[in-house]
Design an enzyme around this catalytic site. Sequence first.
Site, mmCIF file in Angstrom:
data_model
loop_
_atom_site.group_PDB
_atom_site.id
_atom_site.type_symbol
_atom_site.label_atom_id
_atom_site.label_comp_id
_atom_site.label_asym_id
_atom_site.label_seq_id
_atom_site.Cartn_x
_atom_site.Cartn_y
_atom_site.Cartn_z
ATOM 1 N N ALA A 10 0.831 -1.212 0.000
ATOM 2 C CA ALA A 10 0.000 0.000 0.000
ATOM 3 C C ALA A 10 0.860 1.255 0.000
ATOM 4 N N THR A 99 10.784 -2.849 12.023
ATOM 5 C CA THR A 99 10.170 -3.313 10.762
ATOM 6 C C THR A 99 11.232 -3.759 9.757
ATOM 7 N N THR A 124 18.226 -1.164 -1.154
ATOM 8 C CA THR A 124 18.352 0.205 -1.670
ATOM 9 C C THR A 124 19.811 0.549 -1.962
ATOM 10 N N ASP A 125 20.012 1.519 -2.848
ATOM 11 C CA ASP A 125 21.392 1.960 -3.129
ATOM 12 C C ASP A 125 22.024 2.635 -1.907
ATOM 13 N N GLU A 126 21.188 3.041 -0.930
ATOM 14 C CA GLU A 126 21.743 3.763 0.224
ATOM 15 C C GLU A 126 22.606 2.881 1.117
ATOM 16 N N TYR A 148 18.178 4.581 8.832
ATOM 17 C CA TYR A 148 17.389 3.947 7.769
ATOM 18 C C TYR A 148 18.260 3.013 6.936
ATOM 19 N N LYS A 152 18.335 -1.122 6.505
ATOM 20 C CA LYS A 152 18.173 -1.796 5.208
ATOM 21 C C LYS A 152 19.382 -2.693 4.912
ATOM 22 N N LYS A 187 9.055 12.986 0.343
ATOM 23 C CA LYS A 187 10.322 12.789 -0.348
ATOM 24 C C LYS A 187 10.564 13.976 -1.275
ATOM 25 N N LEU A 188 11.810 14.186 -1.683
ATOM 26 C CA LEU A 188 12.151 15.418 -2.411
ATOM 27 C C LEU A 188 11.176 15.753 -3.541
ATOM 28 N N ASN A 247 20.218 18.324 -6.179
ATOM 29 C CA ASN A 247 18.877 18.702 -5.696
ATOM 30 C C ASN A 247 18.423 20.050 -6.239
ATOM 31 N N HIS A 274 24.204 13.721 5.980
ATOM 32 C CA HIS A 274 23.642 13.763 4.623
ATOM 33 C C HIS A 274 24.608 13.181 3.576
HETATM 34 P P1 NAD Z 1 6.697 3.748 1.495
HETATM 35 O O1 NAD Z 1 7.105 4.349 2.788
HETATM 36 O O2 NAD Z 1 5.909 4.543 0.517
HETATM 37 O O3 NAD Z 1 5.853 2.417 1.771
HETATM 38 C C1 NAD Z 1 6.166 1.505 2.782
HETATM 39 C C2 NAD Z 1 4.938 0.617 3.017
HETATM 40 O O4 NAD Z 1 5.282 -0.361 4.016
HETATM 41 C C3 NAD Z 1 3.716 1.381 3.541
HETATM 42 O O5 NAD Z 1 2.561 0.986 2.829
HETATM 43 C C4 NAD Z 1 3.619 0.955 5.001
HETATM 44 O O6 NAD Z 1 2.294 0.980 5.510
HETATM 45 C C5 NAD Z 1 4.194 -0.445 4.937
HETATM 46 N N1 NAD Z 1 4.729 -0.905 6.237
HETATM 47 C C6 NAD Z 1 5.572 -0.228 7.056
HETATM 48 N N2 NAD Z 1 5.824 -0.959 8.155
HETATM 49 C C7 NAD Z 1 5.154 -2.138 8.005
HETATM 50 C C8 NAD Z 1 5.042 -3.310 8.786
HETATM 51 N N3 NAD Z 1 5.673 -3.421 9.969
HETATM 52 N N4 NAD Z 1 4.284 -4.331 8.329
HETATM 53 C C9 NAD Z 1 3.611 -4.217 7.131
HETATM 54 N N5 NAD Z 1 3.686 -3.126 6.358
HETATM 55 C C10 NAD Z 1 4.451 -2.102 6.781
HETATM 56 O O7 NAD Z 1 8.035 3.204 0.844
HETATM 57 P P2 NAD Z 1 8.500 3.107 -0.685
HETATM 58 O O8 NAD Z 1 9.157 4.364 -1.062
HETATM 59 O O9 NAD Z 1 7.396 2.560 -1.477
HETATM 60 O O10 NAD Z 1 9.643 2.005 -0.551
HETATM 61 C C11 NAD Z 1 9.301 0.632 -0.623
HETATM 62 C C12 NAD Z 1 10.562 -0.198 -0.414
HETATM 63 O O11 NAD Z 1 11.523 0.157 -1.394
HETATM 64 C C13 NAD Z 1 11.228 0.029 0.937
HETATM 65 O O12 NAD Z 1 11.719 -1.215 1.378
HETATM 66 C C14 NAD Z 1 12.374 0.973 0.628
HETATM 67 O O13 NAD Z 1 13.437 0.794 1.524
HETATM 68 C C15 NAD Z 1 12.747 0.521 -0.770
HETATM 69 N N6 NAD Z 1 13.360 1.544 -1.653
HETATM 70 C C16 NAD Z 1 12.732 2.742 -1.846
HETATM 71 C C17 NAD Z 1 13.279 3.662 -2.730
HETATM 72 C C18 NAD Z 1 12.625 4.984 -2.979
HETATM 73 O O14 NAD Z 1 13.200 5.813 -3.686
HETATM 74 N N7 NAD Z 1 11.421 5.235 -2.493
HETATM 75 C C19 NAD Z 1 14.483 3.350 -3.400
HETATM 76 C C20 NAD Z 1 15.089 2.112 -3.163
HETATM 77 C C21 NAD Z 1 14.515 1.214 -2.292
HETATM 78 O O1 TDX Z 2 12.722 18.619 1.898
HETATM 79 C C1 TDX Z 2 13.727 18.065 1.400
HETATM 80 N N1 TDX Z 2 14.771 18.837 0.984
HETATM 81 C C2 TDX Z 2 15.909 18.308 0.453
HETATM 82 O O2 TDX Z 2 16.834 19.049 0.100
HETATM 83 C C3 TDX Z 2 13.816 16.628 1.247
HETATM 84 C C4 TDX Z 2 12.693 15.745 1.694
HETATM 85 C C5 TDX Z 2 14.978 16.116 0.701
HETATM 86 N N2 TDX Z 2 16.006 16.924 0.333
HETATM 87 C C6 TDX Z 2 17.222 16.310 -0.240
HETATM 88 C C7 TDX Z 2 17.861 15.224 0.612
HETATM 89 C C8 TDX Z 2 18.487 14.322 -0.436
HETATM 90 O O3 TDX Z 2 19.755 14.832 -0.816
HETATM 91 O O4 TDX Z 2 16.832 15.650 -1.449
HETATM 92 C C9 TDX Z 2 17.544 14.422 -1.637
HETATM 93 C C10 TDX Z 2 16.547 13.268 -1.723
HETATM 94 O O5 TDX Z 2 15.947 13.126 -0.443
HETATM 95 P P1 TDX Z 2 14.790 12.051 -0.176
HETATM 96 O O6 TDX Z 2 13.709 12.253 -1.176
HETATM 97 O O7 TDX Z 2 14.456 12.095 1.275
HETATM 98 O O8 TDX Z 2 15.513 10.695 -0.589
HETATM 99 P P2 TDX Z 2 16.839 9.966 -0.053
HETATM 100 O O9 TDX Z 2 17.218 10.422 1.301
HETATM 101 O O10 TDX Z 2 17.872 10.082 -1.134
HETATM 102 O O11 TDX Z 2 16.298 8.438 0.050
HETATM 103 C C11 TDX Z 2 15.428 7.886 -0.958
HETATM 104 O O12 TDX Z 2 16.106 7.071 -1.871
HETATM 105 C C12 TDX Z 2 16.536 5.815 -1.457
HETATM 106 C C13 TDX Z 2 14.277 7.116 -0.323
HETATM 107 O O13 TDX Z 2 13.623 7.927 0.649
HETATM 108 C C14 TDX Z 2 14.738 5.830 0.291
HETATM 109 O O14 TDX Z 2 13.628 5.086 0.789
HETATM 110 C C15 TDX Z 2 15.460 5.019 -0.739
HETATM 111 O O15 TDX Z 2 16.026 3.868 -0.162
#
Ligand code: NAD
Ligand code: TDX
Length: 334
Positions: A10, A99, A124-126, A148, A152, A187-188, A247, A274
């Site tokens: 979700a 979690t 994740t790449d992080e 975080y 991961k 997120k950004l 950014n 950062h």
């Molecule tokens: P998100 O925060 O949008 O979604 C996370 C989901 O996990 C939510 O629906 C939340 O309700 C659910 N959740 C949290 N804790 C839970 C628990 N204990 N049990 C069941 N459900 C739970 O995250 P996202 O951006 O969609 O990221 C999804 C996955 O991809 C994560 O594992 C994240 O680390 C990874 N990831 C994200 C990015 C990115 O840029 N967003 C990049 C690389 C990897």
């Molecule tokens: O308000 C902001 N201002 C800002 O300058 C926010 C929210 C972010 N930033 C900067 C921080 C980072 O340099 O932008 C860049 C991206 O930030 P985020 O969107 O928080 O992403 P990041 O920290 O890079 O992590 C994301 O990518 C890898 C996802 O949140 C992670 O879940 C994923 O694993």
Amino acid sequence: MQKYLITGGAGFIGSNFIRYMLSKSDDITIINLDKLTYAGNLDNLKDIESDDRYRFVKGDICDSGLVNSLMKDVSVVVNFAAESHVDRSIGTPDEFIQTDIFGCFILLEAARKYGIERFMQISTDEVYGSIDNGLFKETDALMPSSPYSASKAGADRLVYSYYITYQMPVVIPRSSNNFGPYQYPEKLISLFITNALDKISLPVYGDGKNVRDWLYVQDNCEALDCILHHGKDGEVYNVGAGNEKDNLEITQLIIDATGNTENLITFVEDRKGHDRRYALDVSKIRSLGWEPRHDFHSALNETVDWYRDNRWWWEKLKSGEYLEYYRHHYKRDL
Ligand code: NAD
Ligand code: TDX
């Protein structure tokens, strides 16, 4: 028939992935196990909620009884469930450890018990930490720098240990920063687009020169599908599209696409710890045949259009608790 348990479906990437998999294949059933934290949102799946092949279960991946009862009926597990926002992990890391690491362990134990055919852990790449020059390869050391990314990294290696110790058929994608529809507006890109549409300031951390490699969520879904079906057991796959942008460049593109001016930018205190730059060598997944299909600028413009056309989805998210969190955590208004 492939029977999937998708956790965290979700959320942003999980919901896009479920939609993609249902559109791609008839021969599939999906159980979506999600706790519905602040980031989980059933609005993300409104268009498919009545699909016979899909079932939603509200629950926690840390709940071993529930996880075992669901695992009995599936053959493939894809674990998206996680606390995913770096800033939140700096303030309150507790849920990240619970979690992202313990929850993953509960899934692994149940998967081991029921002989799951494929376990894909969304990493994740992080996990590599920051890199000033060059590209991270899958074999590089993990040097995560936030609670975080450390949580991961813990899960990533725990999953690998189940491959080595129990020969569990696991695969581990490490994707770069995703953007696209249904991303929670913290997120950004999702925060800045929705702020810009409302003419609210864009808080750029530090000097705005941190670099991320941006990946359209649809391309990521295709990469995850490719790894799930063609990845080798026990292997890690970097996923990125080579769209390195700092950014401030992203901010300027959003300002332009929303008809605003630079006056909207506010430089704010830098994020603690950062990471300066993320960049991936993606030759390994390219050798599986995947490549990104979307041009970055078009995908960003489409994303702006999506948020412009779908205020119903995000306006209600940016109120009440969200604003309280924002004021408390960042010590400023939006
Ligand atoms: P998100 O925060 O949008 O979604 C996370 C989901 O996990 C939510 O629906 C939340 O309700 C659910 N959740 C949290 N804790 C839970 C628990 N204990 N049990 C069941 N459900 C739970 O995250 P996202 O951006 O969609 O990221 C999804 C996955 O991809 C994560 O594992 C994240 O680390 C990874 N990831 C994200 C990015 C990115 O840029 N967003 C990049 C690389 C990897
Ligand atoms: O308000 C902001 N201002 C800002 O300058 C926010 C929210 C972010 N930033 C900067 C921080 C980072 O340099 O932008 C860049 C991206 O930030 P985020 O969107 O928080 O992403 P990041 O920290 O890079 O992590 C994301 O990518 C890898 C996802 O949140 C992670 O879940 C994923 O694993």
